[in-house]
Design an enzyme around this catalytic site. Structure first.
Site, PDB file in Angstrom:
ATOM      1  N   CYS A 233      -7.104  -1.242   1.199  1.00  0.00           N
ATOM      2  CA  CYS A 233      -6.101  -1.722   2.150  1.00  0.00           C
ATOM      3  C   CYS A 233      -6.807  -1.987   3.473  1.00  0.00           C
ATOM      4  O   CYS A 233      -7.548  -1.126   3.972  1.00  0.00           O
ATOM      5  CB  CYS A 233      -5.012  -0.675   2.326  1.00  0.00           C
ATOM      6  SG  CYS A 233      -3.823  -1.088   3.625  1.00  0.00           S
TER       7      CYS A 233
ATOM      8  N   CYS B 189       0.843  -1.191   0.000  1.00  0.00           N
ATOM      9  CA  CYS B 189       0.000   0.000   0.000  1.00  0.00           C
ATOM     10  C   CYS B 189       0.881   1.245   0.000  1.00  0.00           C
ATOM     11  O   CYS B 189       1.782   1.377   0.834  1.00  0.00           O
ATOM     12  CB  CYS B 189      -0.905  -0.015   1.227  1.00  0.00           C
ATOM     13  SG  CYS B 189      -1.891   1.488   1.415  1.00  0.00           S
TER      14      CYS B 189
ATOM     15  N   CYS C  26      -7.608  -5.690 -10.077  1.00  0.00           N
ATOM     16  CA  CYS C  26      -7.205  -4.637 -11.002  1.00  0.00           C
ATOM     17  C   CYS C  26      -6.860  -3.411 -10.148  1.00  0.00           C
ATOM     18  O   CYS C  26      -7.753  -2.773  -9.586  1.00  0.00           O
ATOM     19  CB  CYS C  26      -8.358  -4.361 -11.956  1.00  0.00           C
ATOM     20  SG  CYS C  26      -7.950  -3.286 -13.308  1.00  0.00           S
TER      21      CYS C  26
END
Length: 157
Positions: A107, A58, A130
């Site tokens: 996340c 992330c 994606c």
């Protein structure tokens, strides 16, 4: 209390002060995608053609989200993966924006927007995560994972 994922990463959300500090490091495009659920243009992301061994984490909090072994060429214009680093690191949220129903991926630690998951990926999962390149940061295998929260979770494997 610290909440650990099965792979040993701290999933405790950033405090308000930590979140403010992390958000201050974002570019305008990163903030648009991560914080406001935007999407980068297809075929423009810096990680689309990344082929090296490593971990995709992330961009906001550093939590590992995907491994290089699960990345594949989907032809969609965004980095695509068939499985997350750890199932508990990626949160699925029903998204009804733009008159369609999709599954948004966020996340699990900082709740930042990553992209969407679709049921048209390759075996063995048949899933296609994606993901926006600007939502991710790549760490080559053997290098320490970014630790913007000071939680020292480990080295990219």
């Amino acid at each position: 209390m610290t909440e650990l994922s099965p792979s040993g990463f701290d999933l405790t959300p950033p405090s308000p002060a930590e979140r403010t500090r992390l958000e201050a490091t974002l570019t305008r495009e990163e903030a648009d995608v991560l914080l406001h659920h935007g999407t980068e243009a297809p075929f423009c992301g810096g990680l689309l053609d990344q082929k090296d061994d490593g971990v995709y984490g992330c961009r906001l909090c550093g939590l590992p989200l995907f491994r290089h072994q699960t990345k594949f060429e989907s032809g969609t214009g965004w980095p695509s993966f068939w499985a997350p680093f750890d199932e508990t690191h990626v949160k699925a949220v029903r998204d009804t924006a733009y008159g369609m129903v999709r599954i948004e991926t966020r996340c699990a630690r900082c709740d930042s927007h990553q992209g969407h998951v679709f049921p048209d990926g390759p075996p063995p999962t048949r899933l296609r995560y994606c993901i926006n390149s600007v939502s991710l940061q790549f760490t080559p295998t053997g290098e320490p994972l970014p630790d913007p929260l000071g939680r020292d979770d480990g080295v990219a494997t």
